[in-house]
Enzyme design. Structure first.
Site, PDB file in Angstrom:
ATOM      1  CB  CYS A  49     -45.774  -0.803   0.056  1.00 17.29           C
ATOM      2  SG  CYS A  49     -46.736   0.253   1.180  1.00 17.29           S
ATOM      3  CB  CYS A  77     -44.790   2.548  -0.838  1.00 16.46           C
ATOM      4  SG  CYS A  77     -46.218   2.328  -1.942  1.00 16.46           S
ATOM      5  CD1 TRP A 432     -17.506   2.440 -33.818  1.00 16.16           C
ATOM      6  CD2 TRP A 432     -17.405   4.671 -33.715  1.00 16.16           C
ATOM      7  NE1 TRP A 432     -17.176   2.795 -32.517  1.00 16.16           N
ATOM      8  CE2 TRP A 432     -17.104   4.157 -32.434  1.00 16.16           C
ATOM      9  CE3 TRP A 432     -17.396   6.056 -33.899  1.00 16.16           C
ATOM     10  CZ2 TRP A 432     -16.807   4.972 -31.344  1.00 16.16           C
ATOM     11  CZ3 TRP A 432     -17.108   6.879 -32.813  1.00 16.16           C
ATOM     12  CH2 TRP A 432     -16.812   6.336 -31.557  1.00 16.16           C
ATOM     13  CE1 TYR A 436     -19.060   6.465 -27.863  1.00 13.96           C
ATOM     14  CE2 TYR A 436     -19.621   8.688 -28.566  1.00 13.96           C
ATOM     15  CZ  TYR A 436     -19.074   7.829 -27.631  1.00 13.96           C
ATOM     16  OH  TYR A 436     -18.550   8.328 -26.467  1.00 13.96           O
ATOM     17  CG  ASP A 452     -15.546  -0.178 -30.680  1.00 13.34           C
ATOM     18  OD1 ASP A 452     -15.598   1.048 -30.513  1.00 13.34           O
ATOM     19  OD2 ASP A 452     -14.864  -0.941 -29.976  1.00 13.34           O
TER      20      ASP A 452
END
Length: 521
Positions: A49, A77, A432, A436, A452
Site C-alpha cells: 500500500c 491499494c 506418465w 502429465y 519422463d
C-alpha cells in the site's frame, strides 16, 4: 466488536519482524501473504500500500480474517487485487482442497457439510481447521471472496450493479447491497463516485480486469510454453499475449491475456462476449492456468537445496507452472501427442478441433474460429479419419466416455494419488500421461512424471540416465513443489519450447501403451 488479533498458528503467519520489514519497504514479494490492519482507521491494506506507514497495526493471514474482525478494505491499494496465498493450496491436505473448492464456488449453493464431505473430514473439524490456520470460518472466506470480486468489478468496469451482484454470486440485488453495506459501510454505488478509470479500460463489449501476481513472474517464458502448444483455430499466442475461444457452445466468447502496462505486477485480461454470470469462474480458471497465486519464495526455498536445481532457480526465478484452460482438451492433446512429433500432434489436434468442434459463424479474431470439441462430440467419433492410429483413437473415445460416466474428472477435491489412479485405470493411459494431465490440467504443484526421459537424463552430471525409481527417490525432497522442478528441468533441457516439445522416446512404451516423453518443455 471482534478482537483484531489474528487467531492463526505462528507457522502460518510470517514473523512479526518480517511483516514489519515487508510493509515498511512495500516489498511486493509479500503481497497477499498477509494483510496490515490499521487500528485507528479500521482499514486493512496490502503490504504494498502506498499510503503513509501507520504505527499501530495488527497483521492478518487472510483478507477474510481482517473483515471478520471488523476492518474494511483499503480503497487505495485495493486488497482484491492481491494474489492468493498459494502455499495454502499446495499438496493434498484437507485445507488446500477445501480452499480450491471454495474458489470454484462450492459454498455458493451447498452447505458447509457438503464441502466437508467432499474433502473427507467432519464439518466441525473443517471449521476448526479454517479458524486455526486461516483465522476465519469457511463461510467467511467465501463471503469475502465474493465481496472483493464485486468490489473489483465496481471499480474497474462499467457493469450495472445488478450484473455485478450476479457475477459475484449473489442471488438478489437486495442481498448484495445489504452484504456490501454491512461489510464496507458504504453502498455499492458510492464506490463508483468520482472514479473515471473504468472508461479508459472498458469500451464496447470488451471487459478488462487486472489479475495480480506476486513477483517475480516470467510471463515471456509462460507465453513461450503456450505458444509451442497453441492449437490453430482455438488459440493464438504471439510474443505479447495469449488469446483463445471459450464456451459454452450456446454463447461462445473469447479472451486475451497480456502484461499490464507500466510494469504493474498484474496481467491484463480482456473478455469479449462473455456472460456476466461466468466472470468469477473465468477469472479463477485463468489464475490457475497462468499460476498467478504461486509463491516464488516458498518454491525456491524447497528446491534450491538441490545442486542441480539451484542455478536454474537463480536463472529463472519467475518461472511458473503452465496449466491449461480445459482439462479434457489437455487430456486429448496429451494422448494425440504420444509417439508423434510436436508438429504432427498439432496438425492432428487441429484436424480434430475443426471436424468435431463447434465452428463459429465468423471468426472472433484472426486465428480464433472454433471451440474445442466436448466429450459428447468425441465419444463415438470416427477419429481414424483424421489420421489417428486405432489405439490412440480408442483411448480418446475411452477418455470421453469415462468423463461422461464420471469414472474420471478434474474435481478439486481429488488428491494427486486418487486422480492418477483413476486415470491409469483407463486403457491406454499410463503413469506418465496421468501425471502429465495432473500437471497441465489441474496445475497440481506436486505432479511428477517419473518415467519422463528428459527428467531421467537431466539430473546426472555424467550424462547417464537415472532409473525411474532413483529419480523418484531424489525428487521426494522437492515435494510439494515437484511440478516446478519439472518445468525448470524441461526448460533447461529444451531451451526452444517448440523444438522437440512433447516428443516421445523412440520405441519406448509402458505396459499400458503410455509414452515416456523425451522432451515436453
Amino acid at each position: 466488536m471482534p478482537s483484531p488479533v489474528p487467531h492463526v498458528h505462528a507457522d502460518t503467519l510470517p514473523a512479526w519482524q518480517v511483516c514489519e520489514q515487508a510493509r515498511r519497504t512495500r516489498d511486493p514479494r509479500f503481497d497477499g501473504l498477509f494483510f496490515t490492519a490499521v487500528l485507528s482507521t479500521r482499514i486493512y491494506c496490502r503490504p504494498v500500500c502506498p499510503a503513509p506507514t501507520a504505527r499501530r497495526v495488527v497483521y492478518f493471514r487472510h483478507a477474510a480474517a481482517a473483515e471478520a474482525a471488523g476492518y474494511r478494505p483499503c480503497l487505495r491499494c485495493r486488497p482484491e487485487l492481491s494474489p492468493d496465498d498459494g502455499s495454502w493450496r499446495r499438496g493434498d491436505a484437507a485445507l488446500a482442497r477445501a480452499l480450491k473448492l471454495i474458489d470454484d464456488g462450492a459454498l455458493a449453493e451447498q452447505p458447509l457439510a457438503a464441502l466437508a464431505q467432499r474433502v473427507g473430514v467432519g464439518e466441525r473439524q473443517l471449521r476448526r481447521l479454517f479458524v486455526e490456520r486461516v483465522g476465519v470460518a469457511p463461510i467467511g472466506v467465501h463471503g469475502t471472496r465474493r465481496l472483493l470480486f464485486a468490489k473489483q468489478l465496481l471499480t474497474e468496469t462499467t457493469l450495472p450493479i445488478t450484473q455485478v451482484a450476479l457475477a459475484a454470486g449473489f442471488g438478489s440485488l437486495r442481498r448484495f447491497n445489504d452484504a456490501f453495506r454491512t461489510a464496507y459501510r458504504l453502498a455499492p454505488r458510492d464506490l463508483r463516485k468520482g472514479r473515471r478509470e473504468t472508461a479508459a479500460h472498458n469500451a464496447g463489449d470488451v471487459l478488462t480486469l487486472r489479475l495480480g501476481y506476486r513477483p517475480p513472474y516470467d510471463f515471456a517464458a509462460m507465453l513461450d510454453f503456450l505458444r509451442g502448444r497453441a492449437l490453430p483455430g482455438v488459440e493464438v499466442v504471439d510474443e505479447h499475449a495469449y488469446a483463445r475461444v471459450i464456451g459454452p457452445i450456446e454463447q461462445p466468447g473469447w479472451l486475451r491475456m497480456s502484461a499490464w502496462p507500466n510494469g504493474e505486477h498484474a496481467l491484463k485480461l480482456e473478455l469479449h462476449g462473455v456472460a456476466t454470470a461466468r466472470l468469477l469462474e473465468i477469472v479463477q480458471r485463468l489464475r490457475r492456468m497462468f499460476d498467478l497465486d504461486a509463491d516464488p519464495q516458498a518454491i525456491a526455498g524447497a528446491l534450491s537445496s538441490d545442486a542441480r536445481l539451484a542455478p536454474l532457480l537463480a536463472q529463472r526465478p519467475g518461472l511458473r507452472l503452465p496449466s491449461g484452460w480445459d482439462g479434457f482438451e489437455i487430456a486429448v492433446r496429451a494422448i494425440i501427442g504420444q509417439q508423434v512429433s510436436v508438429a504432427a500432434a498439432r496438425t492432428l489436434a487441429s484436424r480434430l478441433a475443426q471436424k468435431y468442434g463447434r465452428a463459429l459463424p465468423q471468426p472472433f479474431a484472426p486465428g480464433l474460429a472454433h471451440l474445442f470439441p466436448t466429450p459428447e462430440a468425441l465419444v463415438d467419433a470416427d477419429l481414424e479419419t483424421i489420421g489417428l492410429i486405432r489405439s490412440r483413437a480408442q483411448t480418446v473415445r475411452g477418455v470421453a466416455s469415462a468423463l461422461i460416466e464420471g469414472r474420471v474428472d478434474f474435481r478439486a477435491e481429488r488428491t494427486l494419488e486418487d486422480f492418477t489412479a483413476r486415470w491409469v485405470a483407463l486403457p491406454g493411459i499410463g503413469p506418465w500421461t496421468a501425471q502429465y494431465i495432473a500437471l497441465r490440467a489441474l496445475g497440481h504443484p506436486d505432479a511428477f512424471p517419473v518415467e519422463d526421459l528428459v527428467l531421467q537424463k537431466a539430473l546426472p552430471a555424467d550424462g547417464t540416465r537415472m532409473t525411474a525409481k532413483a529419480l523418484g527417490a531424489r525428487a521426494q525432497a522437492w515435494s510439494p513443489w515437484r511440478g516446478y522442478a519439472v518445468i525448470h528441468l524441461w526448460r533447461d533441457c529444451v531451451p526452444t519450447p517448440v523444438a522437440r516439445a512433447e516428443k516421445p522416446a523412440r520405441k519406448t512404451r509402458t505396459a499400458r501403451s503410455d509414452t515416456r516423453v523425451e522432451a515436453t518443455a
